[in-house]
Enzyme design. Structure first.
Site, PDB file in Angstrom:
ATOM      1  N   ASN A 163      60.047  52.487   4.447  1.00  5.24           N
ATOM      2  CA  ASN A 163      61.299  51.340   3.814  1.00  5.24           C
ATOM      3  C   ASN A 163      61.200  49.882   3.758  1.00  5.24           C
ATOM      4  O   ASN A 163      61.159  49.433   2.820  1.00  5.24           O
ATOM      5  CB  ASN A 163      61.924  51.200   5.103  1.00  5.24           C
ATOM      6  CG  ASN A 163      62.936  53.445   5.131  1.00  5.24           C
ATOM      7  OD1 ASN A 163      63.124  53.117   4.446  1.00  5.24           O
ATOM      8  ND2 ASN A 163      63.438  53.180   6.393  1.00  5.24           N
TER       9      ASN A 163
ATOM     10  N   GLU B 206      56.162  59.000  10.408  1.00  4.31           N
ATOM     11  CA  GLU B 206      55.868  57.517  10.900  1.00  4.31           C
ATOM     12  C   GLU B 206      55.719  57.387  11.909  1.00  4.31           C
ATOM     13  O   GLU B 206      56.456  58.246  12.650  1.00  4.31           O
ATOM     14  CB  GLU B 206      56.632  56.734  10.091  1.00  4.31           C
ATOM     15  CG  GLU B 206      56.980  56.775   7.957  1.00  4.31           C
ATOM     16  CD  GLU B 206      56.876  54.694   7.730  1.00  4.31           C
ATOM     17  OE1 GLU B 206      56.231  54.615   6.460  1.00  4.31           O
ATOM     18  OE2 GLU B 206      57.977  55.427   8.491  1.00  4.31           O
TER      19      GLU B 206
ATOM     20  N   HIS C 270      59.419  58.438  12.827  1.00  4.89           N
ATOM     21  CA  HIS C 270      60.405  57.882  11.994  1.00  4.89           C
ATOM     22  C   HIS C 270      60.310  59.487  11.556  1.00  4.89           C
ATOM     23  O   HIS C 270      59.141  59.320  10.277  1.00  4.89           O
ATOM     24  CB  HIS C 270      59.591  56.250  10.982  1.00  4.89           C
ATOM     25  CG  HIS C 270      61.065  55.956  10.093  1.00  4.89           C
ATOM     26  ND1 HIS C 270      61.217  55.697   9.314  1.00  4.89           N
ATOM     27  CD2 HIS C 270      62.460  56.301  10.501  1.00  4.89           C
ATOM     28  CE1 HIS C 270      61.612  55.630   8.425  1.00  4.89           C
ATOM     29  NE2 HIS C 270      62.931  56.418   9.235  1.00  4.89           N
TER      30      HIS C 270
ATOM     31  N   SER D 165      65.081  53.309  11.551  1.00  3.92           N
ATOM     32  CA  SER D 165      64.622  52.672   9.970  1.00  3.92           C
ATOM     33  C   SER D 165      64.269  51.866  10.487  1.00  3.92           C
ATOM     34  O   SER D 165      63.317  51.452   9.664  1.00  3.92           O
ATOM     35  CB  SER D 165      65.377  53.225   9.047  1.00  3.92           C
ATOM     36  OG  SER D 165      66.190  54.773   9.381  1.00  3.92           O
TER      37      SER D 165
HETATM   38  P1  NAI Z   1      74.306  59.501  12.426  1.00  4.14           P
HETATM   39  O1  NAI Z   1      75.729  58.511  12.304  1.00  4.14           O
HETATM   40  O2  NAI Z   1      74.576  60.712  11.252  1.00  4.14           O
HETATM   41  O3  NAI Z   1      74.868  60.606  14.019  1.00  4.14           O
HETATM   42  C1  NAI Z   1      74.699  59.824  14.561  1.00  4.14           C
HETATM   43  C2  NAI Z   1      74.544  60.587  15.814  1.00  4.14           C
HETATM   44  O4  NAI Z   1      75.254  59.229  17.723  1.00  4.14           O
HETATM   45  C3  NAI Z   1      76.587  60.929  15.852  1.00  4.14           C
HETATM   46  O5  NAI Z   1      76.920  61.844  15.749  1.00  4.14           O
HETATM   47  C4  NAI Z   1      76.797  59.894  17.105  1.00  4.14           C
HETATM   48  O6  NAI Z   1      78.197  60.575  17.556  1.00  4.14           O
HETATM   49  C5  NAI Z   1      75.765  60.032  18.203  1.00  4.14           C
HETATM   50  N1  NAI Z   1      75.762  59.027  18.984  1.00  4.14           N
HETATM   51  C6  NAI Z   1      75.831  57.760  19.459  1.00  4.14           C
HETATM   52  N2  NAI Z   1      75.942  57.115  20.367  1.00  4.14           N
HETATM   53  C7  NAI Z   1      75.424  57.823  21.150  1.00  4.14           C
HETATM   54  C8  NAI Z   1      74.685  57.820  22.314  1.00  4.14           C
HETATM   55  N3  NAI Z   1      74.984  56.369  23.432  1.00  4.14           N
HETATM   56  N4  NAI Z   1      74.362  59.014  23.323  1.00  4.14           N
HETATM   57  C9  NAI Z   1      74.761  60.296  22.490  1.00  4.14           C
HETATM   58  N5  NAI Z   1      74.581  60.254  20.689  1.00  4.14           N
HETATM   59  C10 NAI Z   1      75.032  59.316  20.345  1.00  4.14           C
HETATM   60  O7  NAI Z   1      73.125  58.968  12.272  1.00  4.14           O
HETATM   61  P2  NAI Z   1      72.373  59.358  11.469  1.00  4.14           P
HETATM   62  O8  NAI Z   1      71.670  59.005  10.015  1.00  4.14           O
HETATM   63  O9  NAI Z   1      71.032  60.075  12.121  1.00  4.14           O
HETATM   64  O10 NAI Z   1      70.634  58.542  11.857  1.00  4.14           O
HETATM   65  C11 NAI Z   1      70.136  58.322  13.405  1.00  4.14           C
HETATM   66  C12 NAI Z   1      68.553  57.297  13.656  1.00  4.14           C
HETATM   67  O11 NAI Z   1      68.325  57.654  12.578  1.00  4.14           O
HETATM   68  C13 NAI Z   1      69.345  55.800  12.856  1.00  4.14           C
HETATM   69  O12 NAI Z   1      68.726  54.868  13.673  1.00  4.14           O
HETATM   70  C14 NAI Z   1      69.103  55.723  12.002  1.00  4.14           C
HETATM   71  O13 NAI Z   1      67.779  54.296  11.493  1.00  4.14           O
HETATM   72  C15 NAI Z   1      67.801  56.125  11.802  1.00  4.14           C
HETATM   73  N6  NAI Z   1      67.445  56.790  10.209  1.00  4.14           N
HETATM   74  C16 NAI Z   1      68.470  57.444   9.231  1.00  4.14           C
HETATM   75  C17 NAI Z   1      67.663  58.161   8.410  1.00  4.14           C
HETATM   76  C18 NAI Z   1      69.024  58.103   7.363  1.00  4.14           C
HETATM   77  O14 NAI Z   1      68.410  58.640   6.431  1.00  4.14           O
HETATM   78  N7  NAI Z   1      69.814  58.463   7.549  1.00  4.14           N
HETATM   79  C19 NAI Z   1      66.294  58.160   8.616  1.00  4.14           C
HETATM   80  C20 NAI Z   1      65.874  57.663   9.123  1.00  4.14           C
HETATM   81  C21 NAI Z   1      65.972  57.557  10.085  1.00  4.14           C
END
Ligand code: NAI
Length: 299
Positions: A203, A165, A153, A132
């Site tokens: 963002n 995006e 994105h 993000s």
């Molecule tokens: P989340 O915390 O729900 O999920 C992240 C997952 O990655 C966790 O299940 C964790 O166990 C896993 N993980 C961590 N390190 C790992 C690795 N080395 N290998 C495999 N799995 C691994 O996070 P979320 O909200 O899904 O965000 C993920 C990405 O998406 C971030 O970069 C965030 O900035 C981006 N993003 C988030 C949005 C949101 O609204 N939450 C919107 C758009 C982008």
């Protein structure tokens, strides 16, 4: 449901990170005819992802096939069968066309991940990050395939939000860019293109907008309730900025702002606010809308 030629180029995708975003991305890709491997470090997370994907697919099927539950069931079954889960990233990327990274928002973690698969994935495989707020170029810097690297994105909730995006770094080849754009269209998203600028389009506008609303509140210029009503009725936004800040999560907004502020200390719109810092310290607290002054209440 596959609709575009890009599904000829992208047949198998690997989504890394089975959290909120990764499971949504896996779902929409599977719904559109991709084979998907969803990878996480935690088997528990993967179990939860599968459950949430199943529920979400059920909702999609109900909406799409209101009068034809048999077709709805078929959609759910086919999409679920297209998704396999794994904790073995190296094995997953060996035969994949596109890797989409959706792990924690941490540059070091993302570097580690992409560096570990660069020599394992086929040369033709495209790498993308769903970050993000981090720079796609900086994430890509640890790989030898910057021409096959881009940003994808998505927005939360992925199955509902129409926008994607697509971010190009200077090295992204036309072929990679076109494939990403076509794939985005094929999974039913409306794609926009953006350079590798902090926060991309949404963002970059939304985060300073929310923090400026908090600054209005801090100065006592208007109440939270009035700021929200103003933007809903005066600008036609479906949600006011204070409501939106609570919905997004103050820890997320603060960590984005902190990162940008550190990198661009002279840009005043990236400056973190005192209220945001306080809200994050006091977990589960939200900005309330009823009172006339700053009102921070336990949720
Ligand atoms: P989340 O915390 O729900 O999920 C992240 C997952 O990655 C966790 O299940 C964790 O166990 C896993 N993980 C961590 N390190 C790992 C690795 N080395 N290998 C495999 N799995 C691994 O996070 P979320 O909200 O899904 O965000 C993920 C990405 O998406 C971030 O970069 C965030 O900035 C981006 N993003 C988030 C949005 C949101 O609204 N939450 C919107 C758009 C982008």
């Amino acid at each position: 449901m596959a609709t575009s030629s890009s599904l000829n180029a992208i047949k198998h995708i690997t989504v890394v990170g089975g959290g909120l975003m990764g499971s949504g991305i896996a779902q929409v890709a599977a719904q559109s005819g991709n084979r998907v491997t969803l990878v996480d470090i935690s088997p528990d997370v993967l179990k939860k992802s599968q459950d949430s994907i199943q529920k979400s697919l059920g909702r999609v099927a109900k909406k799409l096939y209101k009068d034809n539950p048999t077709e709805g069931e078929k959609l759910v079954k086919t999409a679920l069968a297209s998704i396999e889960v794994s904790t073995d990233l190296q094995a997953a990327v060996k035969t994949t066309d596109l890797v989409i990274e959706a792990i924690v928002e941490n540059l070091e973690a993302k570097h580690k991940l992409f560096a570990s698969i660069d020599d394992v994935a086929p040369a033709s495989t495209i790498f993308a990050s769903n970050t993000s707020s981090l720079s796609i170029g900086e994430i890509a810097s640890v790989t030898k395939r910057k021409d096959r690297f881009g940003g994808l994105h998505f927005f939360n909730p992925v199955p509902v939000m129409k926008l994607l995006e697509v971010i190009r770094i200077p090295e992204t080849s036309d072929e990679t860019y076109n494939t990403l754009m076509e794939w985005g269209k094929a999974i039913g998203k409306t794609c926009i293109t953006c350079k590798d600028t902090p926060g991309f389009v949404v963002n970059r506008l939304l985060v300073p907008y929310m923090s400026e609303a908090v600054r209005l509140l801090e100065r006592g210029d208007a109440s939270a309730r009035d700021i929200d009503i103003a933007m809903k009725l005066g600008a036609g936004y479906p949600m006011g900025p204070i409501e939106l800040a609570d919905y997004v999560g103050h820890d997320t907004t603060k960590s984005i702002l902190d990162g940008w502020h550190k990198k661009f200390p002279d840009n005043p719109v990236f400056k973190p606010t005192e209220t945001l810092n306080k809200l994050v310290k006091e977990e589960n607290w939200v900005l309330k809308q009823e009172k006339d002054s700053i009102s921070i209440t336990s949720s």
